[in-house]
Design an enzyme around this catalytic site. Structure first.
Site, mmCIF file in Angstrom:
data_model
loop_
_atom_site.group_PDB
_atom_site.id
_atom_site.type_symbol
_atom_site.label_atom_id
_atom_site.label_comp_id
_atom_site.label_asym_id
_atom_site.label_seq_id
_atom_site.Cartn_x
_atom_site.Cartn_y
_atom_site.Cartn_z
ATOM 1 N N TYR A 91 59.220 50.884 35.380
ATOM 2 C CA TYR A 91 57.791 51.134 35.560
ATOM 3 C C TYR A 91 57.426 50.976 37.030
ATOM 4 O O TYR A 91 56.616 51.733 37.561
ATOM 5 C CB TYR A 91 56.969 50.181 34.692
ATOM 6 C CG TYR A 91 57.138 50.439 33.213
ATOM 7 C CD1 TYR A 91 56.357 51.383 32.564
ATOM 8 C CD2 TYR A 91 58.094 49.751 32.460
ATOM 9 C CE1 TYR A 91 56.509 51.642 31.214
ATOM 10 C CE2 TYR A 91 58.259 49.996 31.116
ATOM 11 C CZ TYR A 91 57.468 50.941 30.497
ATOM 12 O OH TYR A 91 57.631 51.205 29.156
ATOM 13 N N ASN A 114 51.056 58.711 26.533
ATOM 14 C CA ASN A 114 51.756 59.996 26.598
ATOM 15 C C ASN A 114 51.707 60.659 25.217
ATOM 16 O O ASN A 114 52.316 60.171 24.270
ATOM 17 C CB ASN A 114 53.201 59.776 27.031
ATOM 18 C CG ASN A 114 54.041 61.035 26.982
ATOM 19 O OD1 ASN A 114 53.526 62.144 26.854
ATOM 20 N ND2 ASN A 114 55.342 60.866 27.083
ATOM 21 N N CYS A 122 59.020 59.627 28.341
ATOM 22 C CA CYS A 122 58.615 58.243 28.602
ATOM 23 C C CYS A 122 59.670 57.250 28.106
ATOM 24 O O CYS A 122 59.695 56.105 28.552
ATOM 25 C CB CYS A 122 57.252 57.965 27.988
ATOM 26 S SG CYS A 122 57.124 58.330 26.234
ATOM 27 N N HIS A 123 60.565 57.694 27.237
ATOM 28 C CA HIS A 123 61.640 56.814 26.761
ATOM 29 C C HIS A 123 62.619 56.466 27.877
ATOM 30 O O HIS A 123 63.379 55.511 27.762
ATOM 31 C CB HIS A 123 62.389 57.448 25.574
ATOM 32 C CG HIS A 123 63.079 58.724 25.901
ATOM 33 N ND1 HIS A 123 62.408 59.942 25.919
ATOM 34 C CD2 HIS A 123 64.365 58.997 26.228
ATOM 35 C CE1 HIS A 123 63.266 60.901 26.230
ATOM 36 N NE2 HIS A 123 64.462 60.355 26.416
ATOM 37 N N GLU A 149 71.211 60.676 24.967
ATOM 38 C CA GLU A 149 71.382 61.148 26.338
ATOM 39 C C GLU A 149 72.555 60.499 27.070
ATOM 40 O O GLU A 149 73.111 61.097 27.981
ATOM 41 C CB GLU A 149 70.089 60.909 27.129
ATOM 42 C CG GLU A 149 68.933 61.715 26.593
ATOM 43 C CD GLU A 149 67.666 61.553 27.398
ATOM 44 O OE1 GLU A 149 67.721 61.046 28.543
ATOM 45 O OE2 GLU A 149 66.596 61.953 26.900
#
Length: 161
Positions: A91, A114, A122-123, A149
């Site tokens: 962040y 979001n 945002c993850h 991912e």
């Protein structure tokens, strides 16, 4: 105004994809199981989500509708779109990148608002110490998205390292 919505049964649960006249306006989690229903207006988004979950898509190419959002939120979400697939940032990193280094909490609040998670990743934003924190779909879901991912780095136990 929602033009159409789809119920998509993804590997992380049922997602509701909402589309306005301006583009994708929301992706939300449904606590209920729904019969998958994919109206024409939502097919491209659902198709791209499906490719993402199968590991065949790293970037989304969709028109997004942020017309109701505050300027600061749009600034944060625009930056989120630049975070590469499989990478994470803190962040604090986001706050610094958008030239608001003291706005770490505001960045977290913008992340929580979001409306289009997964597509607007945002993850990929984690705590400064590497912990998974804050995600509307729950931390288990955040961990699963990162596992999709980064399968080699993000093991089955949900640890980043």
């Amino acid at each position: 105004m929602t033009l159409a919505k789809a119920y998509y049964n993804s590997p992380i649960g049922t997602l509701i994809v909402k589309v306005s006249h301006h583009g994708i306006s929301a992706i939300q989690w449904s606590k209920e199981i729904h019969k998958e229903d994919i109206p024409e207006e939502t097919k491209e988004c659902v198709s791209q989500l499906d490719e993402y979950f199968k590991g065949h898509r790293k970037d989304f190419n969709l028109k997004l509708d942020w017309s109701e959002a505050a300027d600061f939120d749009k600034k944060v979400w625009t930056y989120l779109l630049q975070i590469p697939y499989g990478r994470t940032v803190s962040y604090t990193d986001v706050a610094v990148a958008i030239n608001s280094p003291k706005a770490v909490r505001a960045v977290g609040a913008a992340n929580s608002r979001n409306p289009i998670p997964i597509v607007v990743p945002c993850h990929r934003v984690i705590g400064k110490n590497g912990d998974l924190v804050g995600f509307a779909g729950g931390l288990d879901t955040k961990a699963e998205l990162l596992r999709i991912e980064r399968p080699l780095e993000f093991g089955k136990q949900g640890n980043l390292f």
